[in-house]
Design an enzyme around this catalytic site. Structure first.
Site, PDB file in Angstrom:
ATOM      1  N   ASP A  59     -15.227 -29.689 -30.815  1.00 25.11           N
ATOM      2  CA  ASP A  59     -14.426 -29.607 -32.042  1.00 25.11           C
ATOM      3  C   ASP A  59     -15.184 -28.910 -33.170  1.00 25.11           C
ATOM      4  O   ASP A  59     -14.696 -28.776 -34.285  1.00 25.11           O
ATOM      5  CB  ASP A  59     -13.973 -31.001 -32.483  1.00 25.11           C
ATOM      6  CG  ASP A  59     -15.116 -32.010 -32.548  1.00 25.11           C
ATOM      7  OD1 ASP A  59     -16.288 -31.577 -32.380  1.00 25.11           O
ATOM      8  OD2 ASP A  59     -14.857 -33.200 -32.753  1.00 25.11           O
ATOM      9  N   ALA A  70     -14.162 -27.567 -18.938  1.00 26.13           N
ATOM     10  CA  ALA A  70     -13.928 -28.482 -17.816  1.00 26.13           C
ATOM     11  C   ALA A  70     -12.458 -28.748 -17.535  1.00 26.13           C
ATOM     12  O   ALA A  70     -12.076 -29.005 -16.397  1.00 26.13           O
ATOM     13  CB  ALA A  70     -14.657 -29.800 -18.066  1.00 26.13           C
ATOM     14  N   GLY A 116     -11.071 -31.273 -14.939  1.00 20.63           N
ATOM     15  CA  GLY A 116     -12.299 -31.618 -14.236  1.00 20.63           C
ATOM     16  C   GLY A 116     -12.390 -31.417 -12.746  1.00 20.63           C
ATOM     17  O   GLY A 116     -13.232 -32.034 -12.091  1.00 20.63           O
ATOM     18  N   GLY A 117     -11.589 -30.525 -12.160  1.00 19.36           N
ATOM     19  CA  GLY A 117     -11.673 -30.291 -10.717  1.00 19.36           C
ATOM     20  C   GLY A 117     -13.062 -29.886 -10.264  1.00 19.36           C
ATOM     21  O   GLY A 117     -13.588 -30.414  -9.276  1.00 19.36           O
ATOM     22  N   CYS A 168     -10.145 -17.103 -12.873  1.00 20.01           N
ATOM     23  CA  CYS A 168      -9.164 -16.963 -11.786  1.00 20.01           C
ATOM     24  C   CYS A 168      -8.316 -15.722 -12.066  1.00 20.01           C
ATOM     25  O   CYS A 168      -7.105 -15.724 -11.926  1.00 20.01           O
ATOM     26  CB  CYS A 168      -8.317 -18.219 -11.623  1.00 20.01           C
ATOM     27  SG  CYS A 168      -7.488 -18.785 -13.118  1.00 20.01           S
ATOM     28  N   ASP A 186     -16.155 -21.698 -16.770  1.00 16.66           N
ATOM     29  CA  ASP A 186     -14.919 -21.367 -16.053  1.00 16.66           C
ATOM     30  C   ASP A 186     -13.933 -20.928 -17.134  1.00 16.66           C
ATOM     31  O   ASP A 186     -13.129 -21.706 -17.625  1.00 16.66           O
ATOM     32  CB  ASP A 186     -14.427 -22.605 -15.298  1.00 16.66           C
ATOM     33  CG  ASP A 186     -13.230 -22.311 -14.408  1.00 16.66           C
ATOM     34  OD1 ASP A 186     -12.971 -21.120 -14.151  1.00 16.66           O
ATOM     35  OD2 ASP A 186     -12.545 -23.258 -13.990  1.00 16.66           O
TER      36      ASP A 186
END
Length: 404
Positions: A283, A233, A236-237, A354, A301
């Site tokens: 963790d 995340a 968090g966009g 990306c 992502d």
């Protein structure tokens, strides 16, 4: 354009930090812009854009100026002179610019522009990798586009407003925007502006998010009431975007290995009016095992090379190493194997990066589907987004469904 000494000094100071001390360009520029409260928007724009420009074209300008790293101040002034000359800016009578060979600079630029690695100002290894993975024609077009300045794109927070209302509010602040066909929640700025000082931003009416990135939440096909996991995340966009698509109903579990990033999400969520999310730090394997086969939707992502977003991170060209890309491919393989276990039968998984490299994208998906874990998934569709075709960031996303 007339050059002002204090602004040019700021640029040189910034370049020293970025090139010689490895500091991140965006952080350096943020700091530089606080240097003098008397600077107006044009002054601040000059410092930011000139610094980014010289970072973007570092290899080309250094070659023309005949200087090598580590750069001292004189080297950087020579590179600055190259930048100014190629922009058609008259050099003032300062000691740094004495005996600048302007005609030689233009001739050398014409000569080097025939060679892609100099023309696009990239390391040899990056040029070879792009050529190997994408082929001559595609790589040449894409890396050229990656050297253009990125547009500023906003994602409207539909929990609080509409595109039309936000557009009018920003117009009242002197900021003109336009709709982008095919991007439901996006507004594009007609001219660059500091949107973070607006009341609309402080009230959580929008986030800055590239148009390509905005496609990911839609691709995952989230619905109100679902249990959704955003596994990488960060700040968090995409979590916030999914929350708006879900009308704040259901549950989003935002996970990351860095607690500091999730803390930023908490602040952003409060501003956005988002409350249907929990945060969990990865963790150990426990947080993943607790969600085994429980999620309707899982977004990975994945960490990647970032070769699709060089337009907004030009210093990444000089920080990236081939060894990092080799290592990140292993990480991508691991997160696909681990995090896919949280998808329940009938649920959907999106793997996104990306990056524009097939080795980080479709090849990873193909490898996963052939693995023992991947046997429980079927491929539905994928989307390859190139900056030179879309005008926005390079991105990849693949949608898969768990069958059992």
């Amino acid at each position: 354009m007339r050059l002002h000494r204090n602004l040019c000094y700021a640029v040189i100071d910034g370049l020293l930090l970025i090139f010689n001390e490895g500091q991140y360009a965006d952080k350096v520029i943020q700091s530089l812009l606080k240097r003098d409260k008397r600077w107006g928007s044009r002054d601040r724009s000059f410092v930011a854009e000139t610094t980014y420009d010289i970072v973007r074209w570092k290899r080309l300008y250094a070659e023309i100026a005949d200087v090598k790293e580590p750069f001292d101040r004189d080297n950087l002034w020579r590179m600055f002179a190259v930048w100014a000359t190629l922009k058609g800016i008259k050099l003032p009578d300062w000691k740094y610019f004495q005996n600048t060979p302007t005609r030689k600079i233009k001739g050398r630029f014409d000569e080097l522009s025939k060679i892609r690695k100099y023309r696009e100002s990239i390391p040899d290894w990056m040029d070879q990798l792009g050529l190997q993975e994408l082929g001559e024609e595609l790589w040449t077009k894409e890396i050229a586009k990656q050297n253009e300045q990125a547009d500023v794109i906003l994602r409207v927070n539909t929990l609080k407003t509409t595109k039309e209302k936000l557009q009018n509010l920003l117009f009242d602040d002197g900021i003109e925007t336009e709709f982008i066909k095919g991007y439901d929640s996006a507004l594009k700025l007609k001219e660059r502006a500091n949107v973070f000082v607006t009341k609309a931003f402080k009230d959580g009416l929008f986030e800055v998010q590239d148009a390509s990135s905005q496609l990911v939440a839609d691709f995952l096909d989230v619905k109100p009431g679902m249990k959704v996991v955003d596994t990488c995340a960060g700040a968090g966009g995409k979590t916030l975007h999914m929350a708006s698509l879900m009308d704040n109903k259901g549950q989003i579990i935002a996970m990351d290995i860095y607690e500091s990033k999730l803390k930023k999400l908490k602040v952003r969520a409060r501003r956005n009016g988002v409350h249907n999310f929990d945060m969990r730090v990865i963790d150990s394997t426990k947080p993943i095992k607790k969600l085994y086969k429980k999620a309707d939707r899982v977004l990975i992502d994945a960490p990647c090379s970032g070769l699709g977003v060089l337009r907004r991170n030009p210093d990444a060209k000089w920080k990236l190493e081939p060894e990092f890309i080799d290592k990140i491919r292993g990480t991508q393989e691991d997160v696909l194997q681990q995090y896919s276990s949280m998808v329940k039968p009938g649920g959907k998984l999106v793997y996104a990066t990306c990056s524009i490299l097939p080795s980080e994208n479709q090849n990873q998906v193909a490898k996963f589907l052939k693995s023992e874990t991947g046997q429980d998934f079927k491929f539905i569709k994928d989307q390859k987004i190139f900056a030179h075709e879309s005008g926005y960031d390079g991105f990849y996303m693949a949608l898969m469904e768990r069958t059992k």
